[in-house]
Scaffold this motif. Structure first.
Motif, PDB file in Angstrom:
ATOM      1  N   LYS A 162       0.802  -1.223   0.000  1.00 37.14           N
ATOM      2  CA  LYS A 162       0.000   0.000   0.000  1.00 37.14           C
ATOM      3  C   LYS A 162       0.839   1.279   0.000  1.00 37.14           C
ATOM      4  O   LYS A 162       0.280   2.378  -0.084  1.00 37.14           O
ATOM      5  N   GLY A 163       2.167   1.153   0.095  1.00 39.57           N
ATOM      6  CA  GLY A 163       3.030   2.326   0.045  1.00 39.57           C
ATOM      7  C   GLY A 163       2.969   3.175   1.291  1.00 39.57           C
ATOM      8  O   GLY A 163       3.013   4.414   1.222  1.00 39.57           O
ATOM      9  N   THR A 164       2.893   2.523   2.474  1.00 40.00           N
ATOM     10  CA  THR A 164       2.791   3.249   3.738  1.00 40.00           C
ATOM     11  C   THR A 164       3.909   2.839   4.691  1.00 40.00           C
ATOM     12  O   THR A 164       4.651   1.896   4.418  1.00 40.00           O
ATOM     13  N   GLU A 165       4.002   3.518   5.827  1.00 41.60           N
ATOM     14  CA  GLU A 165       5.035   3.205   6.811  1.00 41.60           C
ATOM     15  C   GLU A 165       4.766   1.893   7.536  1.00 41.60           C
ATOM     16  O   GLU A 165       5.698   1.173   7.909  1.00 41.60           O
ATOM     17  N   ALA A 166       3.492   1.594   7.766  1.00 45.58           N
ATOM     18  CA  ALA A 166       3.158   0.415   8.566  1.00 45.58           C
ATOM     19  C   ALA A 166       1.751  -0.060   8.242  1.00 45.58           C
ATOM     20  O   ALA A 166       1.010   0.601   7.506  1.00 45.58           O
ATOM     21  N   ALA A 167       1.378  -1.210   8.797  1.00 38.77           N
ATOM     22  CA  ALA A 167       0.030  -1.763   8.615  1.00 38.77           C
ATOM     23  C   ALA A 167      -0.318  -2.635   9.811  1.00 38.77           C
ATOM     24  O   ALA A 167       0.567  -3.123  10.525  1.00 38.77           O
ATOM     25  N   ILE A 168      -1.614  -2.849  10.021  1.00 40.71           N
ATOM     26  CA  ILE A 168      -2.111  -3.706  11.087  1.00 40.71           C
ATOM     27  C   ILE A 168      -3.193  -4.604  10.496  1.00 40.71           C
ATOM     28  O   ILE A 168      -4.006  -4.161   9.676  1.00 40.71           O
ATOM     29  N   SER A 169      -3.194  -5.876  10.873  1.00 41.18           N
ATOM     30  CA  SER A 169      -4.187  -6.809  10.334  1.00 41.18           C
ATOM     31  C   SER A 169      -5.258  -7.104  11.366  1.00 41.18           C
ATOM     32  O   SER A 169      -5.012  -7.083  12.575  1.00 41.18           O
ATOM     33  N   TYR A 170      -6.472  -7.379  10.855  1.00 46.65           N
ATOM     34  CA  TYR A 170      -7.623  -7.719  11.680  1.00 46.65           C
ATOM     35  C   TYR A 170      -8.263  -9.004  11.177  1.00 46.65           C
ATOM     36  O   TYR A 170      -7.888  -9.540  10.135  1.00 46.65           O
ATOM     37  N   GLN A 171      -9.288  -9.456  11.899  1.00 47.62           N
ATOM     38  CA  GLN A 171      -9.909 -10.743  11.606  1.00 47.62           C
ATOM     39  C   GLN A 171     -10.850 -10.690  10.396  1.00 47.62           C
ATOM     40  O   GLN A 171     -11.127 -11.712   9.786  1.00 47.62           O
ATOM     41  N   SER A 172     -11.369  -9.518  10.060  1.00 53.70           N
ATOM     42  CA  SER A 172     -12.225  -9.370   8.878  1.00 53.70           C
ATOM     43  C   SER A 172     -12.261  -7.907   8.480  1.00 53.70           C
ATOM     44  O   SER A 172     -11.886  -7.023   9.268  1.00 53.70           O
ATOM     45  N   GLY A 173     -12.736  -7.639   7.275  1.00 51.29           N
ATOM     46  CA  GLY A 173     -12.876  -6.265   6.830  1.00 51.29           C
ATOM     47  C   GLY A 173     -13.906  -5.507   7.651  1.00 51.29           C
ATOM     48  O   GLY A 173     -13.703  -4.343   8.024  1.00 51.29           O
ATOM     49  N   PHE A 174     -15.033  -6.141   7.934  1.00 50.58           N
ATOM     50  CA  PHE A 174     -16.085  -5.521   8.745  1.00 50.58           C
ATOM     51  C   PHE A 174     -15.527  -5.186  10.129  1.00 50.58           C
ATOM     52  O   PHE A 174     -15.695  -4.072  10.645  1.00 50.58           O
ATOM     53  N   ASN A 175     -14.849  -6.149  10.718  1.00 49.88           N
ATOM     54  CA  ASN A 175     -14.211  -5.984  12.019  1.00 49.88           C
ATOM     55  C   ASN A 175     -13.240  -4.811  12.010  1.00 49.88           C
ATOM     56  O   ASN A 175     -13.141  -4.036  12.971  1.00 49.88           O
ATOM     57  N   CYS A 176     -12.539  -4.673  10.908  1.00 51.47           N
ATOM     58  CA  CYS A 176     -11.530  -3.628  10.751  1.00 51.47           C
ATOM     59  C   CYS A 176     -12.158  -2.243  10.836  1.00 51.47           C
ATOM     60  O   CYS A 176     -11.665  -1.359  11.554  1.00 51.47           O
ATOM     61  N   ASN A 177     -13.265  -2.017  10.112  1.00 53.44           N
ATOM     62  CA  ASN A 177     -13.928  -0.716  10.158  1.00 53.44           C
ATOM     63  C   ASN A 177     -14.514  -0.425  11.533  1.00 53.44           C
ATOM     64  O   ASN A 177     -14.489   0.715  12.011  1.00 53.44           O
ATOM     65  N   MET A 178     -15.052  -1.450  12.178  1.00 54.02           N
ATOM     66  CA  MET A 178     -15.559  -1.269  13.537  1.00 54.02           C
ATOM     67  C   MET A 178     -14.423  -0.859  14.481  1.00 54.02           C
ATOM     68  O   MET A 178     -14.608  -0.064  15.399  1.00 54.02           O
ATOM     69  N   ALA A 179     -13.238  -1.422  14.237  1.00 47.85           N
ATOM     70  CA  ALA A 179     -12.094  -1.188  15.123  1.00 47.85           C
ATOM     71  C   ALA A 179     -11.462   0.175  14.909  1.00 47.85           C
ATOM     72  O   ALA A 179     -11.253   0.943  15.859  1.00 47.85           O
ATOM     73  N   ALA A 180     -11.136   0.478  13.671  1.00 46.97           N
ATOM     74  CA  ALA A 180     -10.267   1.615  13.386  1.00 46.97           C
ATOM     75  C   ALA A 180     -10.966   2.960  13.564  1.00 46.97           C
ATOM     76  O   ALA A 180     -10.379   3.907  14.102  1.00 46.97           O
ATOM     77  N   ILE A 181     -12.214   3.056  13.114  1.00 46.08           N
ATOM     78  CA  ILE A 181     -12.913   4.348  13.205  1.00 46.08           C
ATOM     79  C   ILE A 181     -13.117   4.737  14.666  1.00 46.08           C
ATOM     80  O   ILE A 181     -12.822   5.856  15.085  1.00 46.08           O
ATOM     81  N   SER A 182     -13.600   3.774  15.456  1.00 49.56           N
ATOM     82  CA  SER A 182     -13.913   4.074  16.859  1.00 49.56           C
ATOM     83  C   SER A 182     -12.673   4.248  17.723  1.00 49.56           C
ATOM     84  O   SER A 182     -12.751   4.797  18.817  1.00 49.56           O
ATOM     85  N   ALA A 183     -11.531   3.808  17.248  1.00 48.07           N
ATOM     86  CA  ALA A 183     -10.292   3.989  18.018  1.00 48.07           C
ATOM     87  C   ALA A 183      -9.777   5.421  17.922  1.00 48.07           C
ATOM     88  O   ALA A 183      -8.995   5.856  18.775  1.00 48.07           O
ATOM     89  N   VAL A 184     -10.211   6.152  16.904  1.00 53.06           N
ATOM     90  CA  VAL A 184      -9.692   7.504  16.675  1.00 53.06           C
ATOM     91  C   VAL A 184     -10.762   8.581  16.887  1.00 53.06           C
ATOM     92  O   VAL A 184     -10.469   9.672  17.374  1.00 53.06           O
ATOM     93  N   MET A 185     -12.003   8.272  16.529  1.00 52.11           N
ATOM     94  CA  MET A 185     -13.088   9.261  16.616  1.00 52.11           C
ATOM     95  C   MET A 185     -13.953   9.003  17.850  1.00 52.11           C
ATOM     96  O   MET A 185     -14.158   7.853  18.252  1.00 52.11           O
ATOM     97  N   ASP A 186     -14.485  10.107  18.447  1.00 53.02           N
ATOM     98  CA  ASP A 186     -15.339   9.959  19.625  1.00 53.02           C
ATOM     99  C   ASP A 186     -16.486  10.962  19.589  1.00 53.02           C
ATOM    100  O   ASP A 186     -16.710  11.622  18.560  1.00 53.02           O
ATOM    101  N   ASN A 187     -17.209  11.100  20.693  1.00 50.76           N
ATOM    102  CA  ASN A 187     -18.423  11.917  20.717  1.00 50.76           C
ATOM    103  C   ASN A 187     -18.156  13.415  20.639  1.00 50.76           C
ATOM    104  O   ASN A 187     -19.094  14.209  20.577  1.00 50.76           O
ATOM    105  N   HIS A 188     -16.907  13.812  20.627  1.00 54.05           N
ATOM    106  CA  HIS A 188     -16.560  15.223  20.443  1.00 54.05           C
ATOM    107  C   HIS A 188     -16.190  15.530  18.985  1.00 54.05           C
ATOM    108  O   HIS A 188     -15.797  16.658  18.675  1.00 54.05           O
ATOM    109  N   ASP A 189     -16.330  14.530  18.115  1.00 54.17           N
ATOM    110  CA  ASP A 189     -15.867  14.638  16.726  1.00 54.17           C
ATOM    111  C   ASP A 189     -17.029  14.532  15.742  1.00 54.17           C
ATOM    112  O   ASP A 189     -18.171  14.237  16.120  1.00 54.17           O
ATOM    113  N   ALA A 190     -16.728  14.717  14.456  1.00 55.33           N
ATOM    114  CA  ALA A 190     -17.711  14.557  13.386  1.00 55.33           C
ATOM    115  C   ALA A 190     -17.091  13.748  12.251  1.00 55.33           C
ATOM    116  O   ALA A 190     -15.877  13.806  12.018  1.00 55.33           O
ATOM    117  N   ILE A 191     -17.943  13.000  11.555  1.00 63.36           N
ATOM    118  CA  ILE A 191     -17.496  12.195  10.421  1.00 63.36           C
ATOM    119  C   ILE A 191     -18.355  12.533   9.209  1.00 63.36           C
ATOM    120  O   ILE A 191     -19.585  12.417   9.247  1.00 63.36           O
TER     121      ILE A 191
END
Length: 396
Positions: A100-129
């Motif tokens: 992907k041409g990036t510095e690093a990567a992390i693997s998860y158990q599924s693509g669906f699982n990945c989106n559930m994991a990554a978005i909520s790890a960075v964004m919270d109730n003080h943010d907007a998407i």
């Protein structure tokens, strides 16, 4: 004794799904999910698989998976943060970052699982998407889980995105704002306007997140939509799956090293769910090697996709505005879409009907997914059946 209230609820709701042509019958594939599949003892030309490059049945991947089982067993044995991180996971993540041409990567158990994991790890109730109105269900659920304010912009409407980004910034109500989009939209096959999105993100300092599940291995000569547009340095999150063009199972995020380190420390599926199996890790690494060393399978995929698209379009089917091998035949009515799929099945073609809630009401369709593994003879058989059934049902 089972709850009468629950039984009434379930019986009523299932009957309603049947009534409106929205109940999805699950078919069991006997054997491998290749270009031809066996269902109920009958061969069907398979046009419903995400196995874009045919790698799910590739001998090189099967050999790698067997080697991993022999050397590392059938399971990782623990979550990644205890002792479930195997050397095979590190090799996979290093290869993903290179791919992907990036510095690093992390693997998860599924693509669906990945989106559930990554978005909520960075964004919270003080943010907007800022989220495209046709984003995948896993993106929608990941946004909801984050508790951030979700601002939908019209599908691929750059003017609407800019107006809503400007309003969100000027409101002063949010600590962080993310813009999130699919790279390739799986129901219509169109590609997100990533260069324009990146420009808006830089103008307003938005976090950028691209779900390239249907782009990696497909667009950009196999490198994906972000690399297709040369945006590796301008997109914060590159998310993808290992279960479509890669042919195995799993998900990943690629990005800056500090992002990946944060996801390893705070994304809940990484912390609380056992890592992907050794066989999946090594087979995925082998698939990435194949993609990085040759464009042959990618070229076959596009050749077959263009062939099918032209033939179905010439017959008079509404194939939408796909920019990828994904080829929808848009019927509209849900019940007619289900009947069309059923008649195709009876004639030896497996192309599943897609209806609400996967697509908006009134846009029912049969979605075709040609792969690199299809032969012209297989595609010609499908085209002949499409013409016969389409005329019989008055669709063309």
């Amino acid at each position: 004794m089972n709850s009468k209230t629950l039984n009434r609820f379930l019986d009523d709701r299932i009957a309603d799904l049947h009534k409106h042509g929205l109940y999805n019958e699950i078919d069991v594939v006997q054997g491998a999910n290749g270009p031809v599949i066996m269902i109920d003892g009958q061969e069907k030309v398979n046009l419903s698989s995400n196995n874009y490059l045919g790698l799910a049945t590739d001998e090189r991947l099967k050999t790698a998976a067997k080697q991993a089982i022999d050397s590392h067993g059938v399971g990782a044995g623990a979550v990644r943060t205890i002792n479930g991180t195997l050397d095979l996971h590190i090799q996979l993540e290093q290869k993903l970052a290179q791919f992907k041409g990036t510095e690093a990567a992390i693997s998860y158990q599924s693509g669906f699982n990945c989106n559930m994991a990554a978005i909520s790890a960075v964004m919270d109730n003080h943010d907007a998407i800022l989220s495209d109105s046709l984003n995948h269900a896993s993106i929608i659920d990941g946004c909801r889980l984050s508790r951030a304010t979700i601002i939908r912009y019209e599908h691929s409407d750059i003017k609407d995105l800019r107006q809503k980004a400007k309003a969100a910034i000027e409101s002063g109500a949010y600590n962080k704002i993310m813009v999130i989009t699919d790279g390739v939209f799986s129901m219509d096959g169109d590609i997100a306007k990533l260069p324009e999105i990146a420009d808006i993100a830089e103008e307003f300092d938005l976090i950028t997140y691209v779900d390239d599940a249907h782009g990696s291995g497909v667009t950009g000569k196999g490198a994906g939509t972000v690399k297709q547009f040369g945006l590796e340095k301008r997109i914060d999150f590159q998310m993808g799956t290992l279960s479509k063009a890669i042919g195995v199972v799993g998900g990943y995020v690629a990005g800056k090293e500090n992002l990946i380190n944060w996801l390893k420390a705070r994304s809940r599926p990484f912390l609380f769910s056992t890592a992907i199996s050794p066989a999946d890790a090594l087979a995925s690494t082998e698939a990435l090697e194949i993609l990085m060393n040759s464009t042959e399978l990618n070229e076959l995929l596009w050749e077959n996709g263009n062939y099918l698209k032209v033939k179905l379009g010439n017959l008079g089917f509404n194939i939408g505005n796909s920019e990828t091998p994904i080829t929808p035949c848009i019927i509209g009515d849900e019940k007619q879409s289900q009947e069309f799929s059923k008649r195709l099945f009876e004639e030896g073609v497996y192309a599943k009907a897609i209806v609400f809630p996967t697509v908006p009401r009134g846009t029912g369709r049969v979605r075709n997914m040609p792969t690199a593994a299809h032969t012209k003879e297989m595609l010609d058989k499908a085209i002949t059946v499409y013409e016969k059934v389409g005329k019989a049902l008055g669709i063309i």
